[in-house]
Structure formats: C-alpha cells, structure tokens
Design a protein around this motif. Structure first.
Motif, PDB file in Angstrom:
ATOM      1  N   GLY A 143       7.838  -2.579 -18.905  1.00 25.82           N
ATOM      2  CA  GLY A 143       7.038  -2.432 -17.673  1.00 25.82           C
ATOM      3  C   GLY A 143       7.880  -2.519 -16.419  1.00 25.82           C
ATOM      4  O   GLY A 143       7.374  -2.833 -15.343  1.00 25.82           O
ATOM      5  N   SER A 144       9.191  -2.251 -16.545  1.00 25.08           N
ATOM      6  CA  SER A 144      10.052  -2.387 -15.364  1.00 25.08           C
ATOM      7  C   SER A 144      10.626  -1.047 -14.912  1.00 25.08           C
ATOM      8  O   SER A 144      11.627  -1.005 -14.210  1.00 25.08           O
ATOM      9  CB  SER A 144      11.196  -3.366 -15.669  1.00 25.08           C
ATOM     10  OG  SER A 144      12.024  -2.836 -16.691  1.00 25.08           O
ATOM     11  N   LEU A 145      10.007   0.050 -15.365  1.00 24.77           N
ATOM     12  CA  LEU A 145      10.560   1.365 -15.034  1.00 24.77           C
ATOM     13  C   LEU A 145      10.267   1.736 -13.573  1.00 24.77           C
ATOM     14  O   LEU A 145       9.118   1.686 -13.133  1.00 24.77           O
ATOM     15  CB  LEU A 145       9.964   2.441 -15.958  1.00 24.77           C
ATOM     16  CG  LEU A 145      10.613   3.813 -15.823  1.00 24.77           C
ATOM     17  CD1 LEU A 145      11.984   3.824 -16.486  1.00 24.77           C
ATOM     18  CD2 LEU A 145       9.726   4.892 -16.435  1.00 24.77           C
ATOM     19  N   ILE A 146      11.329   2.079 -12.875  1.00 25.34           N
ATOM     20  CA  ILE A 146      11.179   2.575 -11.494  1.00 25.34           C
ATOM     21  C   ILE A 146      11.717   3.992 -11.457  1.00 25.34           C
ATOM     22  O   ILE A 146      12.896   4.224 -11.739  1.00 25.34           O
ATOM     23  CB  ILE A 146      11.964   1.689 -10.500  1.00 25.34           C
ATOM     24  CG1 ILE A 146      11.336   0.311 -10.428  1.00 25.34           C
ATOM     25  CG2 ILE A 146      12.018   2.334  -9.120  1.00 25.34           C
ATOM     26  CD1 ILE A 146      12.084  -0.656  -9.523  1.00 25.34           C
ATOM     27  N   PRO A 154       3.316   3.727  -9.149  1.00 25.76           N
ATOM     28  CA  PRO A 154       2.986   4.684  -8.092  1.00 25.76           C
ATOM     29  C   PRO A 154       1.543   5.160  -8.192  1.00 25.76           C
ATOM     30  O   PRO A 154       0.988   5.219  -9.296  1.00 25.76           O
ATOM     31  CB  PRO A 154       3.960   5.840  -8.338  1.00 25.76           C
ATOM     32  CG  PRO A 154       4.595   5.609  -9.645  1.00 25.76           C
ATOM     33  CD  PRO A 154       4.354   4.198 -10.064  1.00 25.76           C
ATOM     34  N   PRO A 155       0.919   5.472  -7.069  1.00 24.17           N
ATOM     35  CA  PRO A 155      -0.480   5.910  -7.089  1.00 24.17           C
ATOM     36  C   PRO A 155      -0.662   7.195  -7.895  1.00 24.17           C
ATOM     37  O   PRO A 155       0.265   8.001  -7.998  1.00 24.17           O
ATOM     38  CB  PRO A 155      -0.795   6.167  -5.615  1.00 24.17           C
ATOM     39  CG  PRO A 155       0.248   5.445  -4.843  1.00 24.17           C
ATOM     40  CD  PRO A 155       1.465   5.409  -5.702  1.00 24.17           C
ATOM     41  N   ARG A 184       0.926  10.821  -4.262  1.00 26.79           N
ATOM     42  CA  ARG A 184       1.407   9.441  -4.071  1.00 26.79           C
ATOM     43  C   ARG A 184       1.120   8.897  -2.679  1.00 26.79           C
ATOM     44  O   ARG A 184       1.107   7.683  -2.473  1.00 26.79           O
ATOM     45  CB  ARG A 184       2.906   9.383  -4.315  1.00 26.79           C
ATOM     46  CG  ARG A 184       3.195   9.547  -5.751  1.00 26.79           C
ATOM     47  CD  ARG A 184       4.621   9.337  -6.080  1.00 26.79           C
ATOM     48  NE  ARG A 184       4.741   9.474  -7.510  1.00 26.79           N
ATOM     49  CZ  ARG A 184       5.826   9.228  -8.190  1.00 26.79           C
ATOM     50  NH1 ARG A 184       6.903   8.825  -7.572  1.00 26.79           N
ATOM     51  NH2 ARG A 184       5.831   9.362  -9.489  1.00 26.79           N
ATOM     52  N   PHE A 185       0.906   9.796  -1.745  1.00 26.10           N
ATOM     53  CA  PHE A 185       0.675   9.356  -0.375  1.00 26.10           C
ATOM     54  C   PHE A 185      -0.799   9.050  -0.122  1.00 26.10           C
ATOM     55  O   PHE A 185      -1.158   8.574   0.942  1.00 26.10           O
ATOM     56  CB  PHE A 185       1.190  10.455   0.575  1.00 26.10           C
ATOM     57  CG  PHE A 185       1.155  10.074   2.028  1.00 26.10           C
ATOM     58  CD1 PHE A 185       1.761   8.903   2.480  1.00 26.10           C
ATOM     59  CD2 PHE A 185       0.526  10.883   2.961  1.00 26.10           C
ATOM     60  CE1 PHE A 185       1.731   8.542   3.820  1.00 26.10           C
ATOM     61  CE2 PHE A 185       0.485  10.536   4.299  1.00 26.10           C
ATOM     62  CZ  PHE A 185       1.094   9.367   4.726  1.00 26.10           C
ATOM     63  N   HIS A 186      -1.664   9.278  -1.135  1.00 25.32           N
ATOM     64  CA  HIS A 186      -3.104   9.232  -0.832  1.00 25.32           C
ATOM     65  C   HIS A 186      -3.580   7.855  -0.371  1.00 25.32           C
ATOM     66  O   HIS A 186      -4.525   7.744   0.396  1.00 25.32           O
ATOM     67  CB  HIS A 186      -3.934   9.753  -2.027  1.00 25.32           C
ATOM     68  CG  HIS A 186      -4.290   8.733  -3.054  1.00 25.32           C
ATOM     69  ND1 HIS A 186      -3.740   8.725  -4.323  1.00 25.32           N
ATOM     70  CD2 HIS A 186      -5.152   7.680  -3.030  1.00 25.32           C
ATOM     71  CE1 HIS A 186      -4.245   7.721  -5.017  1.00 25.32           C
ATOM     72  NE2 HIS A 186      -5.095   7.069  -4.248  1.00 25.32           N
ATOM     73  N   THR A 187      -2.881   6.772  -0.804  1.00 20.50           N
ATOM     74  CA  THR A 187      -3.354   5.429  -0.424  1.00 20.50           C
ATOM     75  C   THR A 187      -3.155   5.150   1.069  1.00 20.50           C
ATOM     76  O   THR A 187      -3.723   4.217   1.605  1.00 20.50           O
ATOM     77  CB  THR A 187      -2.629   4.338  -1.239  1.00 20.50           C
ATOM     78  OG1 THR A 187      -1.218   4.523  -1.057  1.00 20.50           O
ATOM     79  CG2 THR A 187      -2.969   4.420  -2.717  1.00 20.50           C
TER      80      THR A 187
END
Ligand SMILES: Nc1ncnc2c1ncn2[C@@H]1O[C@H](COP(=O)(O)OP(=O)(O)OP(=O)(O)O)[C@@H](O)[C@H]1O
Ligand SMILES: [Mg+2]
Length: 355
Positions: free
Chosen positions: A27-30, A286-287, A291-294
């Motif tokens: 769970g650490s994937l960036i 990421p959303p 990705r910018f929607h938030t």
C-alpha cells in the motif's frame, strides 16, 4: 512522430512514461509520474510547471537517466539510454546534465570552486591538469564569474555566485541537454532575472536544449518556448508558453495563472482570483476520474468517474479536461483570441520583464 516533432529534430522523446516508488502490495505505491508523453526539440526551452509533489523532479531525474522508468520510455534523440550498461550510461549521461535548486549539494566545502568545477573532468579522466584548469576558467568566464572566485571556498561566495559556479560545473562536460530543476527558486527575486538571462544567453551561445522545471509560473513562462503543466503525475496542458499563460484551457492552469501577481496595483485589485478549494489529495490514493476534480472550480459529475483524454484543441495545444472546448469557446467569446494562435517562439522581450 510525437507531438508534431520528427525524430531527427527531437532532443528528448517521452512516451507514456511512468515512474513509481514504493510497493503496491504494502500500500505504499506512489505513481510520481503517471503516463506522460511529450517531445522536446533540439535547441528548445521546454518548461514544466506544477505544485509541490506533482512529479516534476522525478520526471527531470528520469529524463537524464538518474531514475529508470517503471513503464514507457525516454529517448535521447533516437537512443534508448536505459538499454546501456552502467559504464555506457555513465559515458552517455555527460551530454544530459541536471542542475538543481541547491548548489550546496554540488560543492564539497573543503574544495575550492576551481577544484569543484574541474571535478567532472577529473572523474572522466579527461585532459591534462592544465587543460582542465584552462577549461574551468573558460566556463567560469561564460557564467560571468571572475577568475578570483576560482580560489574561494563555497562559503566565501554568495548563493547566486554558487549557482553560477554550479552551471559552470555542468558545462564542463559539454552537455547538449540540461534539466534545470528550480534553478532560481532559492535566489532573491532581484537576481532571478539576471540568472534567467544567463540561462537564455548560454542556451543561445551553446545551442543547448533545456527542460526548465519550476513551481513559479512567471519563471517558466518568461524563459520557455513551450510549457507543460503537471498535476499529480500527469500533464494536464501543453502548449506555446505565451498562449498557455494568456488563455489557459485547463482549470488548473487557470487557477495557477489567477494566483499570479499583476504588475500594477490597480490590475492586481481588479484581478479575479480563483481560490482552489478542497484538500490536496494524498499521493498514495489519487482521486478517481480526473485527478483535479477534488479541487476543480468547474467540476461536474463525469469528472469524478471518467479520466479525461488529452487532445489537441488547437495546433500545438494539448489539454486533458472534459470541458476544455467550453473554456476555449469562452476565451474566444471574451475576444482573447490568443489561445494558441502564436508560434512556439519566445517573444523578443526575453526575460527582462520578470521582476
Ligand atoms: N525517492 C523517492 N521515494 C519515494 N517517493 C518519492 C521519491 N521521490 C519522490 N517521491 C514522491 O513522488 C512524488 C513526486 O515528487 P517530486 O519530488 O517529483 O515532486 P516535485 O513536483 O518535484 O515537487 P517539489 O516542487 O516540491 O520539488 C511525491 O509524492 C514524492 O513524495
Ligand atoms: Mg522538485
């Protein structure tokens, strides 16, 4: 052909590049760079702009071969540098240099400036001691540092002088491409313009290609031919620098642009600022959708679920927003008319108007 640039003209070709850190199972994937494509022409200044954490430095490090792609690729001209052995890569990489924000990292406090500037040639085992020193003095002269600076130690020169020496050091290996990563960010605003003029001059004199990374829109737009706007590992907009600045076609670029101070107080007061709402998302999750929607002031339902495809709205202007056509129509309605009519050339004003 990528982005309208044929292979013979391209210094760099980036094709669906991904660079990730960490581990998905833990769970650490960036996904620091997440599917980025563009080309940079020989002799071009290509700007990359975006907030902290958007993946600019990761992209820059991968462009010069310091980080390997997780997927996709980077070509240096027609060469895939990631196929080289370590030894071949070291030899090849001298043509692809990166200059970073912090010149202190490049200087050993126990070495004089001259010794540090000579170091890349010492490591490469090139030339006699006298030839290396002669070249170092020539490079210090190119960056407008007087010979007396050569025998000083890093703590005996200013930050601006140190950054100039850092550039001289990078030039020692006769690079063709330089990634400039926040090279003026640590400098006083009063000397930023001088430094940008130096970069422009060197680019013209030596026929260099730059990828110019900054979080400062003014810096990037003044020096670049074209700019790419990054948000969370993706390029959301690319185009000629002045056209992107004049008439952004992505809401994120529009917000960055609106946050810029204007030259006169009256223009500043009259300016409509877009304040981005919402939390900056976590790099680990990421959303969905866009990705910018938030944080997007123009968000609609489909933005939450469907990722927008990048498309060419006007010649040379690529945008990834579901509603970019609407923004284009609005900008044309306002009579702006600059949304990509220009060429990719820098204006005659150069970098003087920065401050
Ligand atoms: N070596 C690394 N290991 C793990 N994560 C990393 C590593 N390098 C970068 N990252 C992560 O990748 C993302 C992008 O980082 P990067 O440094 O490329 O951003 P940036 O746009 O250059 O930011 P800044 O403007 O602050 O310099 C961030 O979430 C960062 O924490
Ligand atoms: Mg960075």
């Amino acid at each position: 052909m990528i982005g309208g640039i044929s292979s013979g003209q391209a210094a760099l070709k980036v094709d669906n590049l991904h660079v990730s850190f960490g581990n998905a199972r833990r769970g650490s994937l960036i996904r620091a760079v997440d599917g980025v494509s563009f080309s940079v022409r020989k002799g071009e200044i290509f700007g990359v702009i975006g907030e902290s954490g958007s993946g600019k430095s990761t992209l820059g490090r991968c462009l010069v071969g310091l980080l390997s792609p997780s997927d996709g690729g980077v070509l240096h001209g027609d060469i895939d540098p990631f196929k080289f052995s370590r030894r071949e890569m070291n030899r090849h990489r001298r043509k692809y240099q990166i200059v970073s924000q912090d010149p202190n990292a490049a200087f050993d406090p126990r070495m004089t400036i001259l010794q540090s500037v000579c170091e890349p040639l010492n490591i490469a085992g090139e030339g006699t001691r006298a030839e290396r020193r002669e070249k170092a003095f020539a490079m210090l002269d190119r960056v407008s540092l007087s010979p007396e600076m050569a025998n000083r130690y890093p703590h005996e020169i200013s930050g601006g002088q140190k950054q100039r020496a850092n550039i001289a050091r990078a030039l020692m290996l006769d690079p063709t491409v330089i990634v400039c990563d926040e090279v003026v960010a640590a400098l006083d605003v009063s000397i930023q313009a001088d430094m940008l003029n130096l970069f422009s001059r060197l680019q013209e004199q030596l026929g260099l290609t730059y990828v110019f990374i900054s979080h400062d829109l003014r810096v990037v737009s003044h020096i670049s031919d074209r700019v790419a706007v990054m948000y969370f590992g993706k390029i959301v907009e690319v185009g000629p620098a002045h056209a992107v600045m004049e008439t952004p076609l992505h809401p994120y670029t529009e917000a960055l642009r609106s946050a810029e101070p204007e030259i006169t107080p009256a223009a500043n007061d009259a300016k409509q600022r877009i304040i981005l709402q919402g939390e900056i998302p976590s790099a680990l999750s990421p959303p969905s959708g866009c990705r910018f929607h938030t944080r997007c002031p123009r968000v609609r339902d489909m933005c939450r679920t469907e990722e927008p495809k990048q498309r060419e709205l006007l010649p040379g202007r690529h945008v990834a927003c579901h509603f970019a056509e609407e923004m284009l129509a609005q900008s044309e309605g306002r009579g702006a008319g600059h949304a990509g009519r220009g060429t990719a050339d820098r204006g005659a004003s150069g970098t003087e108007a920065l401050t």
